[in-house]
Design an enzyme around this catalytic site. Structure first.
Site, mmCIF file in Angstrom:
data_model
loop_
_atom_site.group_PDB
_atom_site.id
_atom_site.type_symbol
_atom_site.label_atom_id
_atom_site.label_comp_id
_atom_site.label_asym_id
_atom_site.label_seq_id
_atom_site.Cartn_x
_atom_site.Cartn_y
_atom_site.Cartn_z
ATOM 1 C CD GLN A 1 -3.634 -4.109 6.269
ATOM 2 O OE1 GLN A 1 -3.762 -3.295 5.850
ATOM 3 N NE2 GLN A 1 -3.960 -5.451 6.015
ATOM 4 C CG ASP B 1 -9.775 -0.192 5.003
ATOM 5 O OD1 ASP B 1 -9.546 -0.407 3.671
ATOM 6 O OD2 ASP B 1 -8.948 -0.494 6.048
ATOM 7 C CE LYS C 1 -3.921 -2.474 2.176
ATOM 8 N NZ LYS C 1 -4.719 -2.791 3.292
HETATM 9 N N1 GUN Z 1 -6.806 -6.853 5.668
HETATM 10 C C1 GUN Z 1 -6.721 -7.579 4.693
HETATM 11 N N2 GUN Z 1 -7.368 -6.676 3.688
HETATM 12 C C2 GUN Z 1 -7.687 -5.509 4.381
HETATM 13 C C3 GUN Z 1 -8.181 -4.387 3.861
HETATM 14 O O1 GUN Z 1 -8.642 -4.238 2.760
HETATM 15 N N3 GUN Z 1 -8.199 -3.295 4.796
HETATM 16 C C4 GUN Z 1 -7.683 -3.548 6.080
HETATM 17 N N4 GUN Z 1 -7.779 -2.381 7.008
HETATM 18 N N5 GUN Z 1 -7.273 -4.700 6.746
HETATM 19 C C5 GUN Z 1 -7.268 -5.587 5.502
#
Ligand code: GUN
Length: 303
Positions: free
Chosen positions: A96, A119, A52
């Protein structure tokens, strides 16, 4: 069979985003700024977060990681969230997932300022999405919708089976697909997306195979290698594989390889379109996060 090349489409969208961010700086404005909170050192989460951050750098979005110990208390984590809510230089942030067991994920998500919730997981944004109103849309379903749109795969009147009922993928995916098309939320998603008949399946679904055999489009998001096998797929169906599973592979340098939730080798022989893993949904999810960050920046700095 046509591969839905998420890596290629993601690169196209990132190039568009780069141009938008460059236009901001050309007009004397600051660049959008994303923060990512990661708690602990779950290896998959560390990889996702690094990807990311790299993607942000690629398009010119500023990005910070806030790495916290896995024994942080819920109260201290909430303080970090409040700090980011109050920080005017942060346009959006994510926490996350998954979080350690002693932390209540829902409490954390509910504490995020919905205007910075890139998100799209806060109940406020989920509620707007359910109403078909403009909102910050959860990254993976948004990325899948974009992928379908860019391959001109229509969903109107189609039967879509979504396997998995998570808050992060299955539920918002179903909401987007069942919506009336005139409420399409992103400027790039084709107006014909939506208007699908959606069946959501999960671990207690009795007749999964029969339901899948009636599907025009199958979206699998359960985190279980080879859950979708060729005998469950109608000839010509579209298959979207959201799974990213690490399976041991001693001969490889990393000691594992990535596989999805679909038995790709055999299913790909039957379907019309399919996403590979890696290189399908994953890059689209990250790109949606970048789009959401720019969206939050625009919403919060519209004056
Ligand atoms: N864990 C796996 N995919 C994601 C996501 O898209 N966002 C977040 N915050 N955690 C994740």
């Amino acid at each position: 069979m046509i591969l839905l090349d998420g890596k290629h489409i993601a690169a196209q969208i990132r190039s568009e985003l780069r141009t938008e961010v460059e236009a901001l700086t050309a007009n004397g404005r600051r660049v959008p700024h994303l923060a990512v909170i990661i708690v602990g050192e779950n290896p998959a989460s560390v990889t996702y977060v690094n990807n990311k951050i790299r993607a942000c750098q690629d398009v010119g979005i500023e990005a910070d990681v806030i790495a916290l110990s896995d024994n942080i208390s819920q109260e201290k984590l909430l303080l970090e969230v409040e700090r980011l809510n109050a920080n005017p230089s942060i346009d959006g942030y994510i926490v996350q997932l998954p979080l350690p067991e002693h932390i209540n994920e829902t409490d954390i998500i509910r504490a995020i300022d919905p205007m910075k919730d890139v998100d799209g997981l806060h109940p406020y944004n989920v509620g707007l999405t359910a109403f078909g109103l403009p909102s910050i849309v959860s990254a993976t379903p948004k990325g899948i919708r974009e992928l379908l749109a860019r391959y001109d795969i229509q969903t109107e009147g189609k039967h879509v089976v979504v396997i998995g009922r998570s808050n992060i993928v299955g539920k918002p995916m179903a909401m987007l697909l069942m919506q009336r098309p005139y409420l399409a939320l992103s400027k790039t998603a084709s107006a014909a997306l939506g208007d699908a008949t959606v069946t959501v399946c999960h671990s207690k679904t009795r007749n999964l195979k029969e339901l899948c055999l009636t599907a025009d489009i199958i979206i699998v998001a359960v985190g279980q290698p080879c859950l979708l096998t060729a005998d469950m797929v109608r000839k010509g169906a579209v298959v979207i594989d959201v799974g990213i599973n690490r399976v041991p592979a001693l001969a490889t340098e990393r000691g594992y390889r990535l596989v999805g939730d679909v038995d790709f080798k055999l299913v790909s022989k039957k379907c019309s379109y399919i996403t590979p893993v890696p290189g399908g949904v994953g890059p689209m999810t990250i790109t949606s996060l970048l789009q959401n960050t720019l969206q939050a920046y625009m919403m919060n700095n519209s004056q």
